[in-house]
Design a protein around this motif. Structure first.
Motif, PDB file in Angstrom:
ATOM      1  N   GLY A  10       0.815  -1.217   0.000  1.00 42.10           N
ATOM      2  CA  GLY A  10       0.000   0.000   0.000  1.00 42.10           C
ATOM      3  C   GLY A  10       0.842   1.258   0.000  1.00 42.10           C
ATOM      4  N   LEU A  11       1.879   1.288   0.836  1.00 42.34           N
ATOM      5  CA  LEU A  11       2.759   2.455   0.890  1.00 42.34           C
ATOM      6  C   LEU A  11       3.543   2.605  -0.404  1.00 42.34           C
ATOM      7  N   TRP A  12       4.049   1.500  -0.934  1.00 44.02           N
ATOM      8  CA  TRP A  12       4.802   1.546  -2.185  1.00 44.02           C
ATOM      9  C   TRP A  12       3.920   2.073  -3.316  1.00 44.02           C
ATOM     10  N   ALA A  13       2.670   1.633  -3.356  1.00 47.43           N
ATOM     11  CA  ALA A  13       1.745   2.110  -4.384  1.00 47.43           C
ATOM     12  C   ALA A  13       1.486   3.614  -4.228  1.00 47.43           C
ATOM     13  N   GLU A  14       1.374   4.052  -2.965  1.00 50.53           N
ATOM     14  CA  GLU A  14       1.142   5.477  -2.723  1.00 50.53           C
ATOM     15  C   GLU A  14       2.350   6.308  -3.134  1.00 50.53           C
ATOM     16  N   ILE A  15       3.552   5.808  -2.883  1.00 46.78           N
ATOM     17  CA  ILE A  15       4.765   6.509  -3.285  1.00 46.78           C
ATOM     18  C   ILE A  15       4.814   6.664  -4.807  1.00 46.78           C
ATOM     19  N   LEU A  16       4.454   5.602  -5.513  1.00 48.78           N
ATOM     20  CA  LEU A  16       4.443   5.668  -6.979  1.00 48.78           C
ATOM     21  C   LEU A  16       3.427   6.699  -7.464  1.00 48.78           C
ATOM     22  N   ARG A  17       2.254   6.738  -6.817  1.00 55.13           N
ATOM     23  CA  ARG A  17       1.249   7.731  -7.210  1.00 55.13           C
ATOM     24  C   ARG A  17       1.705   9.154  -6.881  1.00 55.13           C
ATOM     25  N   ALA A  18       2.398   9.307  -5.755  1.00 54.59           N
ATOM     26  CA  ALA A  18       2.848  10.626  -5.316  1.00 54.59           C
ATOM     27  C   ALA A  18       3.825  11.245  -6.306  1.00 54.59           C
ATOM     28  N   ARG A  19       4.553  10.416  -7.015  1.00 55.61           N
ATOM     29  CA  ARG A  19       5.512  10.935  -7.997  1.00 55.61           C
ATOM     30  C   ARG A  19       4.817  11.578  -9.188  1.00 55.61           C
ATOM     31  N   GLU A  20       3.586  11.181  -9.407  1.00 52.87           N
ATOM     32  CA  GLU A  20       2.842  11.686 -10.560  1.00 52.87           C
ATOM     33  C   GLU A  20       1.745  12.662 -10.177  1.00 52.87           C
ATOM     34  N   ASP A  21       1.360  12.697  -8.898  1.00 53.75           N
ATOM     35  CA  ASP A  21       0.208  13.486  -8.468  1.00 53.75           C
ATOM     36  C   ASP A  21       0.597  14.328  -7.252  1.00 53.75           C
ATOM     37  N   GLU A  22       0.598  15.659  -7.407  1.00 54.88           N
ATOM     38  CA  GLU A  22       1.014  16.543  -6.323  1.00 54.88           C
ATOM     39  C   GLU A  22       0.105  16.437  -5.110  1.00 54.88           C
ATOM     40  N   ALA A  23      -1.175  16.191  -5.335  1.00 54.97           N
ATOM     41  CA  ALA A  23      -2.113  16.072  -4.219  1.00 54.97           C
ATOM     42  C   ALA A  23      -1.781  14.854  -3.359  1.00 54.97           C
ATOM     43  N   VAL A  24      -1.418  13.760  -4.006  1.00 49.50           N
ATOM     44  CA  VAL A  24      -1.031  12.554  -3.272  1.00 49.50           C
ATOM     45  C   VAL A  24       0.281  12.795  -2.526  1.00 49.50           C
ATOM     46  N   MET A  25       1.207  13.508  -3.169  1.00 43.62           N
ATOM     47  CA  MET A  25       2.475  13.849  -2.525  1.00 43.62           C
ATOM     48  C   MET A  25       2.232  14.699  -1.285  1.00 43.62           C
ATOM     49  N   ASP A  26       1.365  15.714  -1.405  1.00 42.03           N
ATOM     50  CA  ASP A  26       1.052  16.571  -0.263  1.00 42.03           C
ATOM     51  C   ASP A  26       0.446  15.770   0.881  1.00 42.03           C
ATOM     52  N   ALA A  27      -0.448  14.856   0.549  1.00 44.43           N
ATOM     53  CA  ALA A  27      -1.082  14.029   1.579  1.00 44.43           C
ATOM     54  C   ALA A  27      -0.055  13.134   2.258  1.00 44.43           C
ATOM     55  N   LEU A  28       0.858  12.581   1.472  1.00 39.66           N
ATOM     56  CA  LEU A  28       1.909  11.711   2.018  1.00 39.66           C
ATOM     57  C   LEU A  28       2.808  12.500   2.961  1.00 39.66           C
ATOM     58  N   ILE A  29       3.157  13.715   2.558  1.00 41.61           N
ATOM     59  CA  ILE A  29       4.009  14.562   3.399  1.00 41.61           C
ATOM     60  C   ILE A  29       3.287  14.950   4.679  1.00 41.61           C
ATOM     61  N   ARG A  30       2.013  15.326   4.579  1.00 43.47           N
ATOM     62  CA  ARG A  30       1.250  15.702   5.777  1.00 43.47           C
ATOM     63  C   ARG A  30       1.188  14.546   6.763  1.00 43.47           C
ATOM     64  N   ARG A  31       0.985  13.341   6.240  1.00 37.85           N
ATOM     65  CA  ARG A  31       0.873  12.193   7.118  1.00 37.85           C
ATOM     66  C   ARG A  31       2.203  11.856   7.799  1.00 37.85           C
ATOM     67  N   HIS A  32       3.306  12.263   7.183  1.00 35.37           N
ATOM     68  CA  HIS A  32       4.620  11.982   7.740  1.00 35.37           C
ATOM     69  C   HIS A  32       5.241  13.219   8.390  1.00 35.37           C
ATOM     70  N   ARG A  33       4.443  14.239   8.681  1.00 32.94           N
ATOM     71  CA  ARG A  33       4.961  15.484   9.260  1.00 32.94           C
ATOM     72  C   ARG A  33       5.722  15.230  10.555  1.00 32.94           C
ATOM     73  N   ARG A  34       5.135  14.450  11.459  1.00 34.00           N
ATOM     74  CA  ARG A  34       5.797  14.191  12.743  1.00 34.00           C
ATOM     75  C   ARG A  34       7.085  13.389  12.547  1.00 34.00           C
ATOM     76  N   PHE A  35       7.064  12.487  11.588  1.00 33.62           N
ATOM     77  CA  PHE A  35       8.265  11.709  11.277  1.00 33.62           C
ATOM     78  C   PHE A  35       9.377  12.631  10.787  1.00 33.62           C
ATOM     79  N   ILE A  36       9.056  13.572   9.898  1.00 37.72           N
ATOM     80  CA  ILE A  36      10.043  14.504   9.349  1.00 37.72           C
ATOM     81  C   ILE A  36      10.607  15.383  10.460  1.00 37.72           C
ATOM     82  N   LEU A  37       9.725  15.916  11.320  1.00 36.24           N
ATOM     83  CA  LEU A  37      10.175  16.736  12.444  1.00 36.24           C
ATOM     84  C   LEU A  37      11.058  15.921  13.393  1.00 36.24           C
TER      85      LEU A  37
END
Length: 250
Positions: A10-37
């Motif tokens: 599921g995560l791998w599929a989302e990463i592949l979609r995020a490369r093509e879709d900015e909205a998916v990328m934004d959602a992925l980044i938001r979900r990993h905000r605490r991880f990034i911090l």
């Protein structure tokens, strides 16, 4: 206990979609905000907020990790943590270099002698650079070990268990290297290992031409070596150069 590792489909599929879709990328980044911090905090050793430059650097690094990751590199979070840490260390290094552009004698208020000051400053610069390089290497290898700890935790053991199960005799090391190289050369076998947490012993023994006791007795070592060499662990991989040499000599 159910085996799990964070490179699920599921995560791998989302990463592949995020490369093509900015909205998916934004959602992925938001979900990993605490991880990034959290990655930023562990690198700079102080609290980081979204208004800090360090967070911006970490955010860009996370995006880079999404674009550069593939599921052969093991845990996505381990890979992303490495990329974030390296980019932050590069940023800190660039800031430090900028600070060193002010001559030490001017900062202390001393008037430098025309003959001695350049020599002294050059020596100070070299000492500082060597110290920083050593510090970066130590930090990088600690970060790789931390990331590998997360990956190996999915298999039910830790990085520090390896000291007790690493092969000692040259003949055993060579046999283990043969098994590791078979595993690295076959994506299907490697994927099976990651999916189940168990070595495909029969296939490995047949292809590597080794007795069953080799993967049975050195399971942890073989798994760790395969994950290190298949992933993004350049400093840890240096300790496994003999595995690659065995592959070349075949």
């Amino acid at each position: 206990m159910l085996f799990s590792i964070d490179t699920d489909s599921g995560l791998w599929a989302e990463i592949l979609r995020a490369r093509e879709d900015e909205a998916v990328m934004d959602a992925l980044i938001r979900r990993h905000r605490r991880f990034i911090l959290g990655c930023a905090y562990r690198t700079v050793h102080r609290f980081v907020t979204e208004s800090d430059d360090e967070y911006s650097v970490a955010l860009i690094a996370f995006h880079e990790a999404v674009m550069g990751y593939d599921d052969s590199k093991g845990s996505f979070k381990s890979f992303a943590a490495l990329v974030i840490r390296r980019r932050l260390l590069d940023y800190i290094d660039s800031q430090t270099r900028a600070g060193r552009e002010i001559p030490a004698d001017l900062m202390s208020g001393e008037t430098p002698r025309e003959d001695a000051a350049p020599i002294r400053l050059e020596a100070q610069r070299k000492i500082a650079e060597q110290s920083m390089e050593h510090g970066r290497e130590q930090a990088a290898i600690r970060d790789e070990i931390e990331a590998m700890q997360q990956t190996l935790g999915g298999y039910g053991f830790t990085f520090f268990d390896l000291a007790a199960c690493s092969p000692r005799a040259q003949k055993t090391k060579t046999a283990c290297a043969a098994v590791i190289n078979v595993l690295l050369a076959d994506e299907t076998l490697l994927a099976q290992l990651r999916r189940t947490g168990a070595l495909p012993v029969k296939a490995l023994c047949e292809r590597a031409g080794v007795p069953r006791k080799i993967p049975d007795n050195h399971r942890k070592y073989i798994i760790a070596a395969a994950e290190i060499l298949a992933g993004d662990y350049p400093m840890l991989a240096e300790y496994l150069r003999f595995v690659k040499k065995e592959q070349v000599s075949k």
